[in-house]
Design a protein around this motif. Structure first.
Motif, mmCIF file in Angstrom:
data_model
loop_
_atom_site.group_PDB
_atom_site.id
_atom_site.type_symbol
_atom_site.label_atom_id
_atom_site.label_comp_id
_atom_site.label_asym_id
_atom_site.label_seq_id
_atom_site.Cartn_x
_atom_site.Cartn_y
_atom_site.Cartn_z
ATOM 1 N N GLY A 86 43.851 54.915 -37.856
ATOM 2 C CA GLY A 86 42.536 54.854 -38.481
ATOM 3 C C GLY A 86 42.065 56.217 -38.962
ATOM 4 O O GLY A 86 41.492 56.343 -40.043
ATOM 5 N N VAL A 87 42.345 57.253 -38.147
ATOM 6 C CA VAL A 87 41.983 58.614 -38.555
ATOM 7 C C VAL A 87 42.768 59.022 -39.792
ATOM 8 O O VAL A 87 42.222 59.622 -40.735
ATOM 9 C CB VAL A 87 42.236 59.592 -37.394
ATOM 10 N N VAL A 88 44.087 58.702 -39.830
ATOM 11 C CA VAL A 88 44.918 59.079 -40.980
ATOM 12 C C VAL A 88 44.439 58.383 -42.247
ATOM 13 O O VAL A 88 44.255 59.003 -43.311
ATOM 14 C CB VAL A 88 46.389 58.756 -40.692
ATOM 15 N N VAL A 89 44.208 57.066 -42.167
ATOM 16 C CA VAL A 89 43.780 56.314 -43.359
ATOM 17 C C VAL A 89 42.392 56.760 -43.794
ATOM 18 O O VAL A 89 42.116 56.947 -44.987
ATOM 19 C CB VAL A 89 43.821 54.802 -43.056
ATOM 20 N N GLY A 90 41.487 56.960 -42.825
ATOM 21 C CA GLY A 90 40.138 57.396 -43.176
ATOM 22 C C GLY A 90 40.127 58.781 -43.807
ATOM 23 O O GLY A 90 39.399 59.036 -44.768
ATOM 24 N N GLY A 91 40.957 59.700 -43.267
ATOM 25 C CA GLY A 91 41.035 61.031 -43.853
ATOM 26 C C GLY A 91 41.592 61.005 -45.266
ATOM 27 O O GLY A 91 41.096 61.708 -46.156
ATOM 28 N N SER A 92 42.637 60.201 -45.495
ATOM 29 C CA SER A 92 43.210 60.083 -46.844
ATOM 30 C C SER A 92 42.200 59.497 -47.816
ATOM 31 O O SER A 92 42.053 59.970 -48.951
ATOM 32 C CB SER A 92 44.467 59.208 -46.802
ATOM 33 N N PHE A 93 41.465 58.457 -47.370
ATOM 34 C CA PHE A 93 40.459 57.844 -48.247
ATOM 35 C C PHE A 93 39.334 58.839 -48.570
ATOM 36 O O PHE A 93 38.898 58.947 -49.713
ATOM 37 C CB PHE A 93 39.891 56.609 -47.558
ATOM 38 N N ALA A 94 38.889 59.586 -47.544
ATOM 39 C CA ALA A 94 37.834 60.568 -47.781
ATOM 40 C C ALA A 94 38.301 61.683 -48.708
ATOM 41 O O ALA A 94 37.564 62.132 -49.592
ATOM 42 C CB ALA A 94 37.371 61.156 -46.449
ATOM 43 N N GLY A 95 39.568 62.150 -48.536
ATOM 44 C CA GLY A 95 40.100 63.172 -49.439
ATOM 45 C C GLY A 95 40.177 62.688 -50.871
ATOM 46 O O GLY A 95 39.864 63.414 -51.816
ATOM 47 N N GLY A 96 40.587 61.422 -51.059
ATOM 48 C CA GLY A 96 40.637 60.863 -52.408
ATOM 49 C C GLY A 96 39.259 60.758 -53.041
ATOM 50 O O GLY A 96 39.075 61.068 -54.221
ATOM 51 N N LEU A 97 38.261 60.348 -52.240
ATOM 52 C CA LEU A 97 36.898 60.264 -52.774
ATOM 53 C C LEU A 97 36.363 61.643 -53.167
ATOM 54 O O LEU A 97 35.726 61.793 -54.217
ATOM 55 C CB LEU A 97 35.978 59.623 -51.738
ATOM 56 N N LEU A 98 36.622 62.652 -52.317
ATOM 57 C CA LEU A 98 36.176 63.997 -52.648
ATOM 58 C C LEU A 98 36.842 64.511 -53.922
ATOM 59 O O LEU A 98 36.199 65.153 -54.761
ATOM 60 C CB LEU A 98 36.467 64.951 -51.484
ATOM 61 N N LEU A 99 38.138 64.230 -54.089
ATOM 62 C CA LEU A 99 38.840 64.672 -55.289
ATOM 63 C C LEU A 99 38.276 63.997 -56.536
ATOM 64 O O LEU A 99 38.040 64.637 -57.566
ATOM 65 C CB LEU A 99 40.341 64.371 -55.134
ATOM 66 N N VAL A 100 38.046 62.690 -56.458
ATOM 67 C CA VAL A 100 37.496 61.962 -57.609
ATOM 68 C C VAL A 100 36.085 62.452 -57.934
ATOM 69 O O VAL A 100 35.727 62.664 -59.100
ATOM 70 C CB VAL A 100 37.519 60.449 -57.332
ATOM 71 N N ALA A 101 35.268 62.659 -56.891
ATOM 72 C CA ALA A 101 33.893 63.110 -57.135
ATOM 73 C C ALA A 101 33.854 64.497 -57.758
ATOM 74 O O ALA A 101 33.080 64.755 -58.685
ATOM 75 C CB ALA A 101 33.126 63.094 -55.817
ATOM 76 N N SER A 102 34.709 65.418 -57.261
ATOM 77 C CA SER A 102 34.718 66.766 -57.840
ATOM 78 C C SER A 102 35.178 66.735 -59.286
ATOM 79 O O SER A 102 34.650 67.458 -60.126
ATOM 80 C CB SER A 102 35.635 67.672 -57.012
ATOM 81 N N ARG A 103 36.167 65.884 -59.598
ATOM 82 C CA ARG A 103 36.644 65.812 -60.977
ATOM 83 C C ARG A 103 35.600 65.187 -61.896
ATOM 84 O O ARG A 103 35.433 65.609 -63.042
ATOM 85 C CB ARG A 103 37.947 65.008 -61.026
ATOM 86 N N VAL A 104 34.868 64.202 -61.392
ATOM 87 C CA VAL A 104 33.819 63.576 -62.209
ATOM 88 C C VAL A 104 32.714 64.588 -62.520
ATOM 89 O O VAL A 104 32.200 64.648 -63.647
ATOM 90 C CB VAL A 104 33.259 62.347 -61.473
ATOM 91 N N LEU A 105 32.358 65.415 -61.552
ATOM 92 C CA LEU A 105 31.338 66.430 -61.804
ATOM 93 C C LEU A 105 31.793 67.437 -62.847
ATOM 94 O O LEU A 105 31.001 67.903 -63.667
ATOM 95 C CB LEU A 105 31.006 67.142 -60.492
#
Length: 313
Positions: free
Chosen positions: A7-26
Motif C-alpha cells: 500500500g505504501v509503494v502504490v500510494g507513493g507511486s500514485f502521489a509521485g505521478g500526481l505531483l509530476l502531472v500537477a507541476s507540468r500543468v502549472l
C-alpha cells in the motif's frame, strides 16, 4: 511482503505521478512571452539576435528535458538557496576554465544527486524486499545518496580546478622562457605573446590566448595582464602578469623580469619536490619496519630456535 508495504509503494507511486502531472500543468499554463509576440515579429531581421524560440525536437532526450527540466531547475534553485557559495563556485569554474554558469553547475549537482538517490533507492528496495531494513531507514539512505551526489560534484569541481592549476605551474617556466627569448630577440610584448601562443599548447597558453584576444580588440596590454592577474588563482601567475604589466607601463627590461620569474618558479618547484620527498620518506619506513624487518628477524632467529629445540633434552 505485507499488504501495508504494498500500500505504501502504490500510494507513493500514485502521489509521485500526481505531483509530476500537477507541476507540468502549472508550467504549461504559463504562456511564454515569445509565443505571444513571435508571430508578429517573425519577418523582422534577426541580425545579431538569437531567436527566442527553438524548433522542438522529437528526440527522447528533448522530451525528457521538456518534462523534467522545470523540476530540475527548481531543485537547482533550492540547492543554491540551501548551500549558497555562488561566488566560490564561480571562482572555481573560472579557475577550472569551465564555460558554465553557477545555475548550470547547480543543475549538474542535482543530476549527480539524483544518481546517488537512485543508487540508494535501489539498495534500499533490495533490502526492503529481503526484509532486512526498515522503509524509513531506506528513505534516509536515499536522502544521504542525494547529498553524497551533490557533494561529489562540488569536490569534482575543486579537483578540476586544482589539476588545471598544477598543469599551469608545470608549464609556466617554459612559457616564461619562451617569452623572454622572443622579447630578447627584439620582438614587442604583443608579438612575443602571439608567437608563444601559436607555438605552445596547454592551460597557460589558453589563458595567454585570452589576453592576446583582449589586446587585439583594443584593450591596453597592461590592462589585459592586470585582468589575468586578478582572475587567476595562482600567485606565481599573478606575479608574472603584474610584472609584465609594470614592465610594459614603465619600460623596464621585460626579458630580465621573465628570466627571473622562470628561475624563481623552478627553484620553488625544486624546493617543493625536496619537501615532498622528505614527507614520503616517513611513509617509506612503514613497509620496512612492519614488513621487511620482521621477516629478517624471523630468518635470523628461527633456525637458531629450531636448533635449540632439537638439542635440548
Amino acid at each position: 511482503m505485507t499488504p501495508a508495504f504494498w500500500g505504501v509503494v502504490v500510494g507513493g507511486s500514485f502521489a509521485g505521478g500526481l505531483l509530476l502531472v500537477a507541476s507540468r500543468v502549472l508550467v504549461i499554463r504559463r504562456t511564454q512571452l515569445a509565443i505571444r509576440v513571435l508571430p508578429y515579429v517573425r519577418d523582422l531581421p534577426q541580425v545579431g539576435r538569437v531567436p527566442a524560440l527553438r524548433v522542438v525536437s522529437s528526440s527522447p532526450s528533448a522530451a525528457v528535458a521538456g518534462v523534467f527540466g522545470p523540476v530540475i531547475r527548481s531543485a537547482a534553485d533550492l540547492v543554491e538557496k540551501v548551500l549558497g557559495g555562488a561566488r566560490s563556485i564561480e571562482r572555481r569554474l573560472q579557475r577550472a576554465r569551465i564555460d558554465k554558469t553557477v545555475h548550470e553547475f547547480r543543475i549538474e549537482q542535482v543530476v549527480w544527486g539524483l544518481v546517488g538517490f537512485g543508487v540508494g533507492a535501489a539498495y534500499g528496495l533490495l533490502k526492503v524486499l529481503g526484509g532486512g531494513i526498515n522503509p524509513v531507514l531506506a528513505l534516509v539512505i536515499c536522502g544521504l545518496g542525494f547529498a553524497a551526489g551533490v557533494i561529489a560534484r562540488d569536490n569534482r569541481l575543486s579537483s578540476q580546478a586544482t589539476g588545471r592549476e598544477r598543469q599551469i605551474v608545470a608549464e609556466f617556466p617554459t612559457v616564461a622562457e619562451l617569452l623572454a627569448l622572443a622579447v630578447a630577440a627584439g620582438e614587442s610584448p604583443v608579438a612575443a605573446l602571439d608567437r608563444v601562443v601559436r607555438r605552445s599548447n596547454g592551460e597557460l597558453s589558453a589563458d595567454l590566448a585570452d589576453v592576446l584576444a583582449k589586446v587585439r580588440t583594443g584593450e591596453p596590454v597592461s590592462t589585459a595582464f592586470d585582468g589575468l592577474a586578478a582572475s587567476t588563482g595562482l600567485p606565481l601567475v599573478a606575479r608574472f602578469a603584474s610584472g609584465v604589466a609594470v614592465a610594459v607601463e614603465r619600460g623596464t627590461p621585460l626579458a630580465d623580469v621573465l628570466h627571473a620569474q622562470a628561475a624563481d618558479v623552478r627553484e620553488a618547484g625544486r624546493r617543493e619536490l625536496i619537501e615532498t620527498g622528505a614527507r614520503k620518506e616517513v611513509f617509506m619506513m612503514a613497509p620496512v619496519v612492519f614488513l621487511v624487518l620482521p621477516i629478517t628477524i624471523v630468518f635470523a632467529f628461527y633456525p637458531g630456535a629450531i636448533g635449540l629445540s632439537l638439542t635440548t633434552p
